[in-house]
Design a protein around this motif. Structure first.
Motif, PDB file in Angstrom:
ATOM      1  N   SER A 161       0.880  -0.691  -0.054  1.00  0.00           N
ATOM      2  CA  SER A 161       0.254  -0.178  -0.265  1.00  0.00           C
ATOM      3  C   SER A 161       0.310   1.296   0.034  1.00  0.00           C
ATOM      4  CB  SER A 161      -0.881  -0.542   1.339  1.00  0.00           C
ATOM      5  OG  SER A 161      -0.342  -0.244   2.095  1.00  0.00           O
ATOM      6  N   ASN A 162       2.267   1.224   0.777  1.00  0.00           N
ATOM      7  CA  ASN A 162       2.886   2.268   0.647  1.00  0.00           C
ATOM      8  C   ASN A 162       4.003   2.134   1.016  1.00  0.00           C
ATOM      9  OD1 ASN A 162       3.866   5.341   0.593  1.00  0.00           O
ATOM     10  ND2 ASN A 162       3.223   6.036   2.115  1.00  0.00           N
ATOM     11  N   VAL A 163       5.117   1.474   0.343  1.00  0.00           N
ATOM     12  CA  VAL A 163       7.024   0.932   0.476  1.00  0.00           C
ATOM     13  C   VAL A 163       7.274   1.777  -0.902  1.00  0.00           C
ATOM     14  CG1 VAL A 163       8.550  -0.758   0.931  1.00  0.00           C
ATOM     15  CG2 VAL A 163       6.434  -0.638   2.114  1.00  0.00           C
ATOM     16  N   GLN A 164       7.831   2.416  -0.613  1.00  0.00           N
ATOM     17  CA  GLN A 164       9.197   2.722  -2.037  1.00  0.00           C
ATOM     18  C   GLN A 164      10.042   1.766  -1.944  1.00  0.00           C
ATOM     19  OE1 GLN A 164      10.062   6.831  -2.457  1.00  0.00           O
ATOM     20  NE2 GLN A 164       8.105   7.620  -0.701  1.00  0.00           N
ATOM     21  N   PRO A 165      10.512   1.217  -3.145  1.00  0.00           N
ATOM     22  CA  PRO A 165      10.274   2.230  -4.343  1.00  0.00           C
ATOM     23  C   PRO A 165       9.179   0.748  -5.222  1.00  0.00           C
ATOM     24  CG  PRO A 165      12.020   1.117  -4.681  1.00  0.00           C
ATOM     25  CD  PRO A 165      11.694   1.102  -3.556  1.00  0.00           C
ATOM     26  N   GLU A 208      16.189   4.541   0.954  1.00  0.00           N
ATOM     27  CA  GLU A 208      15.113   5.496   0.852  1.00  0.00           C
ATOM     28  C   GLU A 208      15.662   6.158   2.447  1.00  0.00           C
ATOM     29  OE1 GLU A 208      12.691   8.376  -1.189  1.00  0.00           O
ATOM     30  OE2 GLU A 208      14.261   6.667  -2.309  1.00  0.00           O
ATOM     31  N   ILE A 209      14.979   5.844   3.074  1.00  0.00           N
ATOM     32  CA  ILE A 209      15.110   6.410   4.491  1.00  0.00           C
ATOM     33  C   ILE A 209      16.121   6.753   4.642  1.00  0.00           C
ATOM     34  CG2 ILE A 209      14.627   5.687   6.761  1.00  0.00           C
ATOM     35  CD1 ILE A 209      13.063   3.264   6.425  1.00  0.00           C
ATOM     36  N   VAL A 210      17.702   6.003   4.877  1.00  0.00           N
ATOM     37  CA  VAL A 210      18.422   7.105   4.804  1.00  0.00           C
ATOM     38  C   VAL A 210      18.712   8.660   4.327  1.00  0.00           C
ATOM     39  CG1 VAL A 210      21.156   7.172   4.522  1.00  0.00           C
ATOM     40  CG2 VAL A 210      19.756   4.880   5.476  1.00  0.00           C
ATOM     41  N   LYS A 211      18.407   8.287   2.811  1.00  0.00           N
ATOM     42  CA  LYS A 211      18.765   9.328   2.405  1.00  0.00           C
ATOM     43  C   LYS A 211      16.709  10.843   2.629  1.00  0.00           C
ATOM     44  CE  LYS A 211      16.043  10.231  -1.577  1.00  0.00           C
ATOM     45  NZ  LYS A 211      15.635  10.350  -3.411  1.00  0.00           N
ATOM     46  N   GLN A 212      15.815  10.106   3.215  1.00  0.00           N
ATOM     47  CA  GLN A 212      15.246  11.160   4.280  1.00  0.00           C
ATOM     48  C   GLN A 212      15.453  11.729   5.009  1.00  0.00           C
ATOM     49  OE1 GLN A 212      11.782   8.916   3.846  1.00  0.00           O
ATOM     50  NE2 GLN A 212      11.232   8.886   1.703  1.00  0.00           N
ATOM     51  N   VAL A 213      15.915  11.065   6.227  1.00  0.00           N
ATOM     52  CA  VAL A 213      16.423  11.994   6.911  1.00  0.00           C
ATOM     53  C   VAL A 213      17.997  12.570   7.270  1.00  0.00           C
ATOM     54  CG1 VAL A 213      14.471  10.533   8.699  1.00  0.00           C
ATOM     55  CG2 VAL A 213      17.450  10.155   8.073  1.00  0.00           C
ATOM     56  N   GLY A 222      20.814  14.837   7.273  1.00  0.00           N
ATOM     57  CA  GLY A 222      21.406  16.040   8.074  1.00  0.00           C
ATOM     58  C   GLY A 222      20.500  16.232   8.943  1.00  0.00           C
ATOM     59  N   THR A 223      19.499  15.389   9.542  1.00  0.00           N
ATOM     60  CA  THR A 223      18.904  16.196  10.352  1.00  0.00           C
ATOM     61  C   THR A 223      18.769  15.125  11.998  1.00  0.00           C
ATOM     62  OG1 THR A 223      17.219  14.252  10.151  1.00  0.00           O
ATOM     63  CG2 THR A 223      16.604  15.709   8.430  1.00  0.00           C
ATOM     64  N   ASP A 224      18.608  15.514  13.144  1.00  0.00           N
ATOM     65  CA  ASP A 224      18.726  15.221  14.339  1.00  0.00           C
ATOM     66  C   ASP A 224      19.463  13.898  14.402  1.00  0.00           C
ATOM     67  OD1 ASP A 224      19.420  17.691  15.054  1.00  0.00           O
ATOM     68  OD2 ASP A 224      18.310  17.671  15.896  1.00  0.00           O
ATOM     69  N   GLY A 225      18.181  12.979  13.644  1.00  0.00           N
ATOM     70  CA  GLY A 225      17.395  11.887  13.748  1.00  0.00           C
ATOM     71  C   GLY A 225      18.836  11.073  12.559  1.00  0.00           C
ATOM     72  N   ALA A 226      19.429  11.392  11.771  1.00  0.00           N
ATOM     73  CA  ALA A 226      20.286  10.991  11.051  1.00  0.00           C
ATOM     74  C   ALA A 226      20.718   9.573  11.385  1.00  0.00           C
ATOM     75  CB  ALA A 226      21.395  11.627  10.412  1.00  0.00           C
ATOM     76  N   VAL A 227      20.284   8.766   9.767  1.00  0.00           N
ATOM     77  CA  VAL A 227      20.759   7.241  10.061  1.00  0.00           C
ATOM     78  C   VAL A 227      21.606   6.492   9.376  1.00  0.00           C
ATOM     79  CG1 VAL A 227      18.464   6.657  11.568  1.00  0.00           C
ATOM     80  CG2 VAL A 227      18.364   6.004   8.999  1.00  0.00           C
ATOM     81  N   ALA A 228      22.147   5.558   9.091  1.00  0.00           N
ATOM     82  CA  ALA A 228      22.479   4.714   8.043  1.00  0.00           C
ATOM     83  C   ALA A 228      22.704   3.225   7.967  1.00  0.00           C
ATOM     84  CB  ALA A 228      24.871   5.086   9.020  1.00  0.00           C
ATOM     85  N   THR A 253      18.670   5.718 -10.453  1.00  0.00           N
ATOM     86  CA  THR A 253      17.853   6.261  -8.929  1.00  0.00           C
ATOM     87  C   THR A 253      18.719   6.725  -7.754  1.00  0.00           C
ATOM     88  OG1 THR A 253      17.773   3.389  -8.698  1.00  0.00           O
ATOM     89  CG2 THR A 253      16.198   3.917 -10.110  1.00  0.00           C
ATOM     90  N   PRO A 254      17.949   6.764  -6.906  1.00  0.00           N
ATOM     91  CA  PRO A 254      18.465   6.886  -5.692  1.00  0.00           C
ATOM     92  C   PRO A 254      19.312   5.521  -5.254  1.00  0.00           C
ATOM     93  CG  PRO A 254      16.618   8.138  -5.619  1.00  0.00           C
ATOM     94  CD  PRO A 254      16.735   7.797  -6.840  1.00  0.00           C
ATOM     95  N   TYR A 255      19.186   4.531  -5.596  1.00  0.00           N
ATOM     96  CA  TYR A 255      19.230   3.065  -5.021  1.00  0.00           C
ATOM     97  C   TYR A 255      20.268   2.672  -5.818  1.00  0.00           C
ATOM     98  CZ  TYR A 255      14.115   3.529  -3.490  1.00  0.00           C
ATOM     99  OH  TYR A 255      13.275   3.563  -3.348  1.00  0.00           O
TER     100      TYR A 255
END
Length: 282
Positions: A43-47, A196-201, A203-209, A260-262
């Motif tokens: 229903s909502n899982v990129q890509p 995709e998740i790593v890219k979305q967050v 530069g924020t305080d919640g940055a992940v790797a 693509t971003p991947y």
């Protein structure tokens, strides 16, 4: 009187056969008869399958795959959005004809449904806070790790991380939120979703790797109902034709490829699962 009883018995028997006939009907013939293939997708899982921000219509790799398989069978594709944990139950209940939702092969799933030939393989990866990016999987031994309920990501945790405690959530977003809120030490998902998740967050305080050490390799295939040989053959024939024509690679490159971003390069070919070398999850 005896003759009437005999005819009555024949009538009951014929009625029973007629009543049973639909249950024994060939699925492929039924699909061709109604001109529509119902595909279970995320229903909502990129890509893989997610709503377009402007049109709100589902799009993604799995959406394109559904449309292509339906076209090769000679019917239209109808999309049915599903939660991760609903993929197998909805297929078994007959509410969808096939499942195209980044579905990985496992031994347990194979007792419930049939799998088509695999069309690519993926890695499960561990997403962690940026400060933990260089740690090895062994550094997370005994820790709580989140994943979506009903996913192979959840199953891979105790196999890849010694003493790893799988904490499951209804969907991928909730499982990731648990990491953000420090309720778990890591979050497991497929590499594409993790990227995709790593890219979305970033530069924020919640940055992940993504942890440098990968987890399990999994073949991805189409899920089908058990005991439908004609349908299985038709789907495999469609996948084989897509491989030969280059259509499969085009769909992969569109959503996951180098541009693509991947940034992935497809090295797999459409291959029967029993011909692959991998360690299947139970």
């Amino acid at each position: 009187m005896q003759v009437k009883k005999i005819y009555a018995g024949i009538g009951i028997a014929l009625g029973a056969v007629a009543w049973m006939a639909p249950a024994c009907a060939d699925q492929l013939a039924d699909i061709k008869g109604r001109g529509e293939l119902t595909c279970g997708v995320f229903s909502n899982v990129q890509p893989f399958s997610y709503p377009n921000a402007q049109t709100r219509q589902l799009e993604g790799m799995d959406v394109d795959l559904c449309a292509a398989v339906a076209k090769h069978i000679g019917v239209k594709a109808k999309l049915e959005p599903l939660a991760v944990e609903a993929r197998i139950p909805q297929l078994k209940l007959g509410r969808v004809d096939i499942v195209v939702a980044n579905l990985a092969y496992t031994k347990a799933r194979a007792t419930q449904i049939d799998f088509s030939d695999s069309y690519y393989s993926t890695n499960e990866v561990l997403v962690v806070k940026k400060a933990d990016a260089n740690k090895k999987l062994s550094d997370f031994a005994g820790q709580k790790i989140s994943a979506a309920d009903g996913s192979t990501s959840a199953q891979s945790i105790p196999l890849s991380i010694k003493g790893g405690q799988a904490v499951t959530f209804h969907d991928t977003s909730s499982a990731f939120l648990a990491l953000e809120q420090n309720k778990v030490k890591g979050f497991v998902t497929n590499r594409m979703t993790a990227t995709e998740i790593v890219k979305q967050v970033a530069g924020t305080d919640g940055a992940v790797a993504i942890a440098s050490e990968p987890m399990l390799v999994e073949p991805i295939a189409v899920g089908l109902r058990k005991n439908e040989p004609a349908m299985l053959e038709a789907v495999n024939k469609a996948l084989g034709a897509m491989e030969q024509s280059g259509e499969m690679s085009s769909i992969f490159d569109k959503w996951l490829g180098p541009k693509t971003p991947y940034g992935l390069t497809r090295t797999d070919k459409v291959t029967p699962i029993d011909q692959l070398k991998f360690t299947p999850l139970s």
